[in-house]
Design an enzyme around this catalytic site. Structure first.
Site, short mmCIF file in Angstrom:
data_model
loop_
_atom_site.label_atom_id
_atom_site.label_comp_id
_atom_site.label_asym_id
_atom_site.label_seq_id
_atom_site.Cartn_x
_atom_site.Cartn_y
_atom_site.Cartn_z
N HIS A 1 4.57 -0.50 0.84
CA HIS A 1 5.18 -1.63 1.54
C HIS A 1 6.41 -1.16 2.33
O HIS A 1 6.63 -1.57 3.46
CB HIS A 1 5.63 -2.70 0.53
CG HIS A 1 4.52 -3.32 -0.26
ND1 HIS A 1 4.51 -3.33 -1.63
CD2 HIS A 1 3.38 -3.96 0.13
CE1 HIS A 1 3.42 -3.94 -2.06
NE2 HIS A 1 2.72 -4.33 -1.01
N GLY B 1 -1.36 -2.07 6.30
CA GLY B 1 -1.69 -0.73 5.85
C GLY B 1 -3.17 -0.37 6.00
O GLY B 1 -4.06 -1.21 5.78
P1 AMP Z 1 -0.41 -6.22 -0.67
O1 AMP Z 1 0.96 -6.58 -1.18
O2 AMP Z 1 -1.15 -5.33 -1.58
O3 AMP Z 1 -1.18 -7.42 -0.18
O4 AMP Z 1 -0.14 -5.32 0.61
C1 AMP Z 1 0.66 -5.75 1.67
C2 AMP Z 1 0.51 -4.79 2.83
O5 AMP Z 1 0.89 -3.48 2.41
C3 AMP Z 1 -0.93 -4.67 3.33
O6 AMP Z 1 -0.93 -4.58 4.74
C4 AMP Z 1 -1.41 -3.39 2.69
O7 AMP Z 1 -2.44 -2.75 3.41
C5 AMP Z 1 -0.13 -2.57 2.73
N1 AMP Z 1 -0.21 -1.50 1.74
C6 AMP Z 1 -0.51 -1.61 0.42
N2 AMP Z 1 -0.54 -0.39 -0.17
C7 AMP Z 1 -0.26 0.52 0.79
C8 AMP Z 1 -0.17 1.95 0.83
N3 AMP Z 1 -0.36 2.67 -0.24
N4 AMP Z 1 0.12 2.53 2.03
C9 AMP Z 1 0.31 1.79 3.14
N5 AMP Z 1 0.23 0.45 3.18
C10 AMP Z 1 -0.06 -0.19 2.03
#
Ligand code: AMP
Length: 271
Positions: free
Chosen positions: A33, A144
């Site tokens: 994030h 991401g």
């Molecule tokens: P989430 O909180 O899991 O819904 O993720 C929020 C955002 O963070 C989304 O756009 C995900 O793709 C991105 N994200 C989660 N994990 C990673 C990671 N390891 N590397 C890059 N972006 C990430």
């Protein structure tokens, strides 16, 4: 860092800003994030992060209930990072108060990978992203590549409807190359070691792809091997073109996609 706890304070606060970078999250903030936040800082004048565990994108109640939540710690991490101007913490009604039934329908050709195994998941994601974009009106949205299919679908649907641009950000991994994820907080050390070994194996599988005559058969046998070696359930192991997500028969412009379970936690990755 200003905390916005409802839509009224969000509308009032954001009115003067038109170069907003938006990082939507479900919390349990980690370095993945933070990398999105850094990118937003580079490309936009102000950065807003949202934390909202969207119940409509969970296809199992148990998964929603066990999803890691720690808002206090998240706010501390974001504040320490010093790159976040606003944090939006909507309640269910801030997002869904108009009670409009979700009109999002996936095309048949999009019912692949996670869409095939998590019924209604992307309809929930696209619906919440539509509502968040309408509320926040960002210039750019940072997402991401870890959730590649989500990025692909959100970009396709939102950029057609809004002026906001969706910016793809690289996957951030831990020291053993396991893709960071909020769900990793639900894994023990042993699970994380298995995940690291699976990553190593995926690198080898991808490297060997161009040498194989029948890629579908090769991936089928590798899936079986992974399943037997690590005693894991695997939803899919597929090579797909990164521009249209069609099944691919060559390494160029393609990614190897996997979804599997460790300790009843569903993990996804692509490389
Ligand atoms: P989430 O909180 O899991 O819904 O993720 C929020 C955002 O963070 C989304 O756009 C995900 O793709 C991105 N994200 C989660 N994990 C990673 C990671 N390891 N590397 C890059 N972006 C990430």
């Amino acid at each position: 860092m200003k905390i916005l706890i409802n839509n009224l304070s969000l509308f009032e606060t954001l009115r003067p800003f038109n170069d907003l970078g938006f990082v939507p999250t479900m919390g349990a903030i980690h370095k993945g994030h933070l990398s999105l936040i850094n990118k937003s800082n580079q490309l936009c004048k102000k950065t807003i992060v949202s934390i909202f565990v969207n119940p409509k994108q969970f296809n199992h109640k148990r998964d929603l209930e066990s999803y890691p939540r720690n808002i206090k710690k998240d706010l501390k991490t974001l504040k320490k990072n010093k790159k976040v101007d606003f944090v939006y913490l909507p309640k269910f009604n801030d997002i869904y108060k108009d009670k409009n039934k979700s009109k999002v329908k996936l095309h048949k050709k999009d019912k692949i990978l996670c869409a095939k195994f998590r019924k209604g998941h992307f309809e929930g994601v696209l619906d919440v992203m539509d509502k968040l974009t309408k509320i926040v009106k960002p210039k750019k949205i940072f997402m991401g590549e870890k959730d590649f299919q989500q990025l692909y679908l959100v970009k396709k649907v939102l950029e057609r409807k809004y002026k906001s641009k969706v910016i793809a950000c690289k996957t951030i991994r831990d020291k053993n190359n396991v893709a960071l994820s909020s769900r990793n907080f639900l894994l023990n050390k042993n699970n994380l070691n298995v995940a690291a070994n699976i990553y190593k194996k995926l690198i080898i599988i991808k490297k060997n792809i161009n040498k194989k005559k029948n890629i579908l058969d090769y991936l089928k046998s590798q899936k079986k091997e992974l399943r037997n070696n690590y005693k894991i359930k695997i939803d899919y192991l597929e090579l797909r073109n990164e521009n249209n997500l069609k099944i691919s028969s060559k390494k160029k412009n393609s990614r190897l996609f996997i979804a599997y379970y460790l300790n009843n936690v569903r993990l996804i990755d692509n490389l």
